[in-house]
Design a protein around this motif. Structure first.
Motif, PDB file in Angstrom:
ATOM      1  N   GLN A   3       0.847  -1.186   0.000  1.00 55.62           N
ATOM      2  CA  GLN A   3       0.000   0.000   0.000  1.00 55.62           C
ATOM      3  C   GLN A   3       0.883   1.237   0.000  1.00 55.62           C
ATOM      4  N   VAL A   5       0.464   5.437   0.505  1.00 55.14           N
ATOM      5  CA  VAL A   5      -0.465   6.463   0.977  1.00 55.14           C
ATOM      6  C   VAL A   5       0.205   7.828   0.871  1.00 55.14           C
ATOM      7  N   GLU A   6      -0.371   8.681   0.008  1.00 58.69           N
ATOM      8  CA  GLU A   6       0.167  10.024  -0.187  1.00 58.69           C
ATOM      9  C   GLU A   6      -0.477  11.020   0.770  1.00 58.69           C
ATOM     10  N   CYS A  22       4.811  10.043   0.640  1.00 56.43           N
ATOM     11  CA  CYS A  22       4.216   8.758   0.248  1.00 56.43           C
ATOM     12  C   CYS A  22       4.777   7.707   1.190  1.00 56.43           C
ATOM     13  N   TYR A  94       0.284  11.388  -7.807  1.00 56.39           N
ATOM     14  CA  TYR A  94       0.265   9.988  -7.412  1.00 56.39           C
ATOM     15  C   TYR A  94       1.674   9.488  -7.142  1.00 56.39           C
ATOM     16  N   TRP A 107       0.167   1.797  -6.913  1.00 54.18           N
ATOM     17  CA  TRP A 107      -0.181   3.213  -6.919  1.00 54.18           C
ATOM     18  C   TRP A 107      -0.838   3.614  -5.620  1.00 54.18           C
ATOM     19  N   GLY A 108      -0.621   4.862  -5.242  1.00 59.36           N
ATOM     20  CA  GLY A 108      -1.368   5.427  -4.148  1.00 59.36           C
ATOM     21  C   GLY A 108      -2.687   5.981  -4.646  1.00 59.36           C
ATOM     22  N   GLN A 109      -3.444   6.573  -3.735  1.00 63.50           N
ATOM     23  CA  GLN A 109      -4.779   7.065  -4.079  1.00 63.50           C
ATOM     24  C   GLN A 109      -4.740   8.475  -4.656  1.00 63.50           C
ATOM     25  N   GLY A 110      -3.616   9.143  -4.533  1.00 62.84           N
ATOM     26  CA  GLY A 110      -3.466  10.483  -5.082  1.00 62.84           C
ATOM     27  C   GLY A 110      -3.730  11.567  -4.053  1.00 62.84           C
ATOM     28  N   THR A 111      -3.083  12.701  -4.262  1.00 61.49           N
ATOM     29  CA  THR A 111      -3.296  13.868  -3.416  1.00 61.49           C
ATOM     30  C   THR A 111      -3.401  15.098  -4.310  1.00 61.49           C
TER      31      THR A 111
END
Length: 117
Positions: A3, A5-6, A22, A94, A107-111
């Motif tokens: 996982q 996480v950003e 991240c 991302y 990939w992260g979920q994006g910020t």
């Protein structure tokens, strides 16, 4: 399970700075490469900066001289320091990582980063 996480996105005025983070759920030394990408509405996802396991970095022309990618192995964290931000830097950013080879497959979920003029 990997996982990413950003965090660190937000609203900033042109000329300002942000630092994106991240955090990975596994040791970042496991990745062959980690990178930051961004995607604006209606546009394709594009590479912003890349950091290989051995420490080599590369940047898109749009961020050269303004953005710096780095990592903290003890914190399992990848960073993107963004200075002299411009309105055209507005995008969802991302974090991506590859466990083998060069293809980013996590990939992260994006910020969201929004730069006002």
């Amino acid at each position: 399970q990997v996982q990413l996480v950003e965090s660190g996105g937000g609203l900033v005025q042109a000329g300002g700075s942000l630092r994106l983070s991240c955090v990975a759920s596994i040791s970042i030394s496991s990745f062959t490469r980690m990178a930051w990408y961004r995607q604006a509405p209606g546009a394709q996802r594009e590479l912003v900066a890349l950091l290989a396991r051995g420490g080599a970095t590369s940047y898109a022309d749009s961020g050269k001289g303004r953005f710096t990618i780095s990592r903290d192995g003890a914190e399992n964290t990848l960073y993107l320091q963004m200075n002299s931000l411009k309105p055209e830097d507005t995008s969802v950013y991302y974090c991506g990582a590859a466990l083998s080879g060069t293809l980013v497959n996590y990939w992260g979920q994006g910020t969201q980063v929004t730069v006002s003029s």
